[in-house]
Design a protein around this motif. Structure first.
Motif, PDB file in Angstrom:
ATOM      1  N   GLY A 154     -31.506  -4.713 -25.168  1.00 56.34           N
ATOM      2  CA  GLY A 154     -30.280  -5.362 -25.628  1.00 56.34           C
ATOM      3  C   GLY A 154     -29.505  -6.020 -24.502  1.00 56.34           C
ATOM      4  N   VAL A 155     -28.372  -6.613 -24.859  1.00 61.67           N
ATOM      5  CA  VAL A 155     -27.485  -7.295 -23.929  1.00 61.67           C
ATOM      6  C   VAL A 155     -26.683  -6.244 -23.159  1.00 61.67           C
ATOM      7  CG1 VAL A 155     -25.555  -8.914 -23.766  1.00 61.67           C
ATOM      8  CG2 VAL A 155     -27.324  -9.250 -25.478  1.00 61.67           C
ATOM      9  N   VAL A 156     -26.404  -6.515 -21.900  1.00 65.36           N
ATOM     10  CA  VAL A 156     -25.632  -5.593 -21.065  1.00 65.36           C
ATOM     11  C   VAL A 156     -24.211  -5.497 -21.593  1.00 65.36           C
ATOM     12  CG1 VAL A 156     -24.746  -5.159 -18.746  1.00 65.36           C
ATOM     13  CG2 VAL A 156     -27.030  -6.087 -19.048  1.00 65.36           C
ATOM     14  N   GLN A 157     -23.725  -4.264 -21.779  1.00 64.44           N
ATOM     15  CA  GLN A 157     -22.379  -4.021 -22.280  1.00 64.44           C
ATOM     16  C   GLN A 157     -21.429  -3.869 -21.096  1.00 64.44           C
ATOM     17  OE1 GLN A 157     -22.981  -0.448 -24.511  1.00 64.44           O
ATOM     18  NE2 GLN A 157     -24.118  -1.483 -26.114  1.00 64.44           N
ATOM     19  N   CYS A 158     -20.428  -4.744 -21.039  1.00 67.12           N
ATOM     20  CA  CYS A 158     -19.440  -4.699 -19.967  1.00 67.12           C
ATOM     21  C   CYS A 158     -18.266  -3.851 -20.416  1.00 67.12           C
ATOM     22  CB  CYS A 158     -18.962  -6.104 -19.634  1.00 67.12           C
ATOM     23  SG  CYS A 158     -20.236  -7.113 -18.903  1.00 67.12           S
ATOM     24  N   PRO A 159     -17.509  -3.266 -19.587  1.00 63.99           N
ATOM     25  CA  PRO A 159     -17.551  -3.263 -18.130  1.00 63.99           C
ATOM     26  C   PRO A 159     -18.409  -2.138 -17.558  1.00 63.99           C
ATOM     27  CG  PRO A 159     -15.550  -2.200 -18.830  1.00 63.99           C
ATOM     28  CD  PRO A 159     -16.279  -2.631 -20.075  1.00 63.99           C
ATOM     29  N   ARG A 160     -19.034  -1.320 -18.426  1.00 63.38           N
ATOM     30  CA  ARG A 160     -19.814  -0.191 -17.906  1.00 63.38           C
ATOM     31  C   ARG A 160     -21.173  -0.593 -17.360  1.00 63.38           C
ATOM     32  NH1 ARG A 160     -19.955   3.936 -22.613  1.00 63.38           N
ATOM     33  NH2 ARG A 160     -20.902   2.098 -23.506  1.00 63.38           N
ATOM     34  N   ARG A 161     -21.608  -1.807 -17.640  1.00 63.59           N
ATOM     35  CA  ARG A 161     -22.900  -2.331 -17.166  1.00 63.59           C
ATOM     36  C   ARG A 161     -24.055  -1.451 -17.622  1.00 63.59           C
ATOM     37  NH1 ARG A 161     -22.588  -6.085 -12.621  1.00 63.59           N
ATOM     38  NH2 ARG A 161     -20.419  -6.466 -12.181  1.00 63.59           N
ATOM     39  N   ILE A 162     -24.172  -1.302 -18.934  1.00 61.19           N
ATOM     40  CA  ILE A 162     -25.245  -0.488 -19.521  1.00 61.19           C
ATOM     41  C   ILE A 162     -26.014  -1.356 -20.504  1.00 61.19           C
ATOM     42  CG2 ILE A 162     -25.723   1.463 -21.029  1.00 61.19           C
ATOM     43  CD1 ILE A 162     -23.371   2.871 -19.778  1.00 61.19           C
ATOM     44  N   ALA A 163     -27.359  -1.320 -20.394  1.00 58.14           N
ATOM     45  CA  ALA A 163     -28.229  -2.074 -21.296  1.00 58.14           C
ATOM     46  C   ALA A 163     -28.940  -1.092 -22.224  1.00 58.14           C
ATOM     47  CB  ALA A 163     -29.247  -2.875 -20.508  1.00 58.14           C
ATOM     48  N   PRO A 164     -28.821  -1.273 -23.554  1.00 61.37           N
ATOM     49  CA  PRO A 164     -29.533  -0.394 -24.471  1.00 61.37           C
ATOM     50  C   PRO A 164     -31.011  -0.806 -24.582  1.00 61.37           C
ATOM     51  CG  PRO A 164     -28.185  -1.940 -25.698  1.00 61.37           C
ATOM     52  CD  PRO A 164     -27.907  -2.176 -24.247  1.00 61.37           C
ATOM     53  N   VAL A 165     -31.905   0.169 -24.460  1.00 61.55           N
ATOM     54  CA  VAL A 165     -33.346  -0.070 -24.571  1.00 61.55           C
ATOM     55  C   VAL A 165     -33.848   0.769 -25.737  1.00 61.55           C
ATOM     56  CG1 VAL A 165     -35.577   0.097 -23.430  1.00 61.55           C
ATOM     57  CG2 VAL A 165     -33.548  -0.479 -22.101  1.00 61.55           C
ATOM     58  N   THR A 166     -34.372   0.108 -26.775  1.00 58.21           N
ATOM     59  CA  THR A 166     -34.886   0.800 -27.956  1.00 58.21           C
ATOM     60  C   THR A 166     -36.402   0.785 -27.923  1.00 58.21           C
ATOM     61  OG1 THR A 166     -32.960   0.099 -29.213  1.00 58.21           O
ATOM     62  CG2 THR A 166     -34.845   0.862 -30.480  1.00 58.21           C
ATOM     63  N   VAL A 167     -36.994   1.963 -28.072  1.00 55.04           N
ATOM     64  CA  VAL A 167     -38.451   2.115 -28.072  1.00 55.04           C
ATOM     65  C   VAL A 167     -38.845   2.712 -29.412  1.00 55.04           C
ATOM     66  CG1 VAL A 167     -40.423   3.170 -26.928  1.00 55.04           C
ATOM     67  CG2 VAL A 167     -38.432   2.488 -25.584  1.00 55.04           C
ATOM     68  N   ARG A 168     -39.837   2.102 -30.090  1.00 54.51           N
ATOM     69  CA  ARG A 168     -40.314   2.573 -31.398  1.00 54.51           C
ATOM     70  C   ARG A 168     -41.823   2.738 -31.348  1.00 54.51           C
ATOM     71  NH1 ARG A 168     -42.251   0.017 -35.974  1.00 54.51           N
ATOM     72  NH2 ARG A 168     -41.999   1.247 -37.852  1.00 54.51           N
ATOM     73  N   ASN A 169     -42.292   3.854 -31.849  1.00 56.10           N
ATOM     74  CA  ASN A 169     -43.731   4.117 -31.893  1.00 56.10           C
ATOM     75  C   ASN A 169     -44.277   3.568 -33.205  1.00 56.10           C
ATOM     76  OD1 ASN A 169     -46.318   5.035 -31.723  1.00 56.10           O
ATOM     77  ND2 ASN A 169     -45.801   7.197 -31.516  1.00 56.10           N
ATOM     78  N   PRO A 224     -28.387   2.039 -16.975  1.00 61.03           N
ATOM     79  CA  PRO A 224     -27.354   1.387 -16.166  1.00 61.03           C
ATOM     80  C   PRO A 224     -27.931   0.246 -15.332  1.00 61.03           C
ATOM     81  CG  PRO A 224     -27.870   3.556 -15.286  1.00 61.03           C
ATOM     82  CD  PRO A 224     -28.654   3.409 -16.546  1.00 61.03           C
ATOM     83  N   VAL A 225     -27.157  -0.816 -15.203  1.00 64.12           N
ATOM     84  CA  VAL A 225     -27.547  -1.984 -14.404  1.00 64.12           C
ATOM     85  C   VAL A 225     -26.580  -2.056 -13.225  1.00 64.12           C
ATOM     86  CG1 VAL A 225     -27.889  -4.483 -14.430  1.00 64.12           C
ATOM     87  CG2 VAL A 225     -28.358  -3.148 -16.480  1.00 64.12           C
ATOM     88  N   PRO A 226     -27.015  -1.646 -12.025  1.00 69.93           N
ATOM     89  CA  PRO A 226     -26.075  -1.552 -10.904  1.00 69.93           C
ATOM     90  C   PRO A 226     -25.623  -2.895 -10.335  1.00 69.93           C
ATOM     91  CG  PRO A 226     -28.276  -0.978 -10.189  1.00 69.93           C
ATOM     92  CD  PRO A 226     -28.339  -1.183 -11.665  1.00 69.93           C
ATOM     93  N   ILE A 276     -36.114  -4.474 -16.428  1.00 72.21           N
ATOM     94  CA  ILE A 276     -36.325  -3.248 -17.197  1.00 72.21           C
ATOM     95  C   ILE A 276     -37.678  -3.358 -17.879  1.00 72.21           C
ATOM     96  CG2 ILE A 276     -35.494  -1.843 -19.115  1.00 72.21           C
ATOM     97  CD1 ILE A 276     -32.692  -2.764 -18.428  1.00 72.21           C
ATOM     98  N   SER A 277     -38.506  -2.321 -17.730  1.00 71.67           N
ATOM     99  CA  SER A 277     -39.819  -2.332 -18.354  1.00 71.67           C
ATOM    100  C   SER A 277     -40.095  -0.979 -18.989  1.00 71.67           C
ATOM    101  CB  SER A 277     -40.904  -2.664 -17.323  1.00 71.67           C
ATOM    102  OG  SER A 277     -40.952  -1.669 -16.321  1.00 71.67           O
ATOM    103  N   ALA A 304     -38.242  -6.882 -19.628  1.00 72.87           N
ATOM    104  CA  ALA A 304     -37.284  -7.983 -19.721  1.00 72.87           C
ATOM    105  C   ALA A 304     -36.369  -7.929 -18.519  1.00 72.87           C
ATOM    106  CB  ALA A 304     -36.466  -7.872 -20.998  1.00 72.87           C
ATOM    107  N   GLN A 305     -35.824  -9.065 -18.176  1.00 75.70           N
ATOM    108  CA  GLN A 305     -34.841  -9.124 -17.110  1.00 75.70           C
ATOM    109  C   GLN A 305     -33.485  -9.313 -17.765  1.00 75.70           C
ATOM    110  OE1 GLN A 305     -35.218 -12.275 -14.244  1.00 75.70           O
ATOM    111  NE2 GLN A 305     -33.902 -11.216 -12.775  1.00 75.70           N
ATOM    112  N   VAL A 306     -32.537  -8.434 -17.417  1.00 74.19           N
ATOM    113  CA  VAL A 306     -31.197  -8.514 -17.982  1.00 74.19           C
ATOM    114  C   VAL A 306     -30.210  -8.917 -16.905  1.00 74.19           C
ATOM    115  CG1 VAL A 306     -31.628  -6.844 -19.813  1.00 74.19           C
ATOM    116  CG2 VAL A 306     -30.818  -6.038 -17.612  1.00 74.19           C
TER     117      VAL A 306
END
Length: 145
Positions: free
Chosen positions: A6-21, A54-56, A62-63, A73-75
């Motif tokens: 997902g898109v980086v959420q500001c101001p905490r700089r966190i990207a959600p990554v969803t993994v599905r089997n 987190p995206v510092p 992110i892979s 993907a690169q965020v």
């Protein structure tokens, strides 16, 4: 496996990554940010999970790796320019028009003025005509003295 970054959420700089089997067997996976492992786990068939990575810096790679499966993907964390949705500039607010309390007070004053004028006019006209006038009416001289 299916992966969504997902898109980086500001101001905490966190990207959600969803993994599905999407497979038929239990699968182990690892989440990497810039080559370092930041999360790991295993999923049953049809199960999914979301990990917040987190995206510092300003950007990160992110892979997700699971056996032969690799996705990434690169965020970008462009929090300083505040161009991302949901982060309006703090120093100025959007213009919303004139204050509503002023308009409400003005409308109430006009309505009271019109009501008073209508009652004054009706009070000056009503007792002089019609069949409701009594013999000793104050609006005119008495009938049949």
């Amino acid at each position: 496996m299916e992966t969504t970054v997902g898109v980086v959420q500001c101001p905490r700089r966190i990207a959600p990554v969803t993994v599905r089997n999407a497979g038929t067997t239990r699968t182990a996976y690892t989440i990497h940010r810039d080559g370092r492992t930041v999360g790991a786990g295993s999923l049953a068939p049809g199960q999914r999970t979301t990990t917040r990575v987190p995206v510092p810096g300003k950007s990160a790679d992110i892979s997700v790796r699971a056996g032969d499966y690799r996705a990434g993907a690169q965020v970008r964390a462009d929090c300083a320019s505040r161009k991302q949705a949901g982060n309006p500039p703090v120093d100025r607010l959007p213009r919303t028009g004139p204050p509503t309390d002023l308009l409400a007070r003005l409308a109430t004053g006009v309505a009271l003025l019109m009501t008073g004028a209508l009652l004054w006019w009706y009070g000056s006209v009503w007792p002089r005509e019609g069949r409701l006038r009594s013999r000793w009416s104050w609006a005119g001289r008495p009938r049949n003295p």
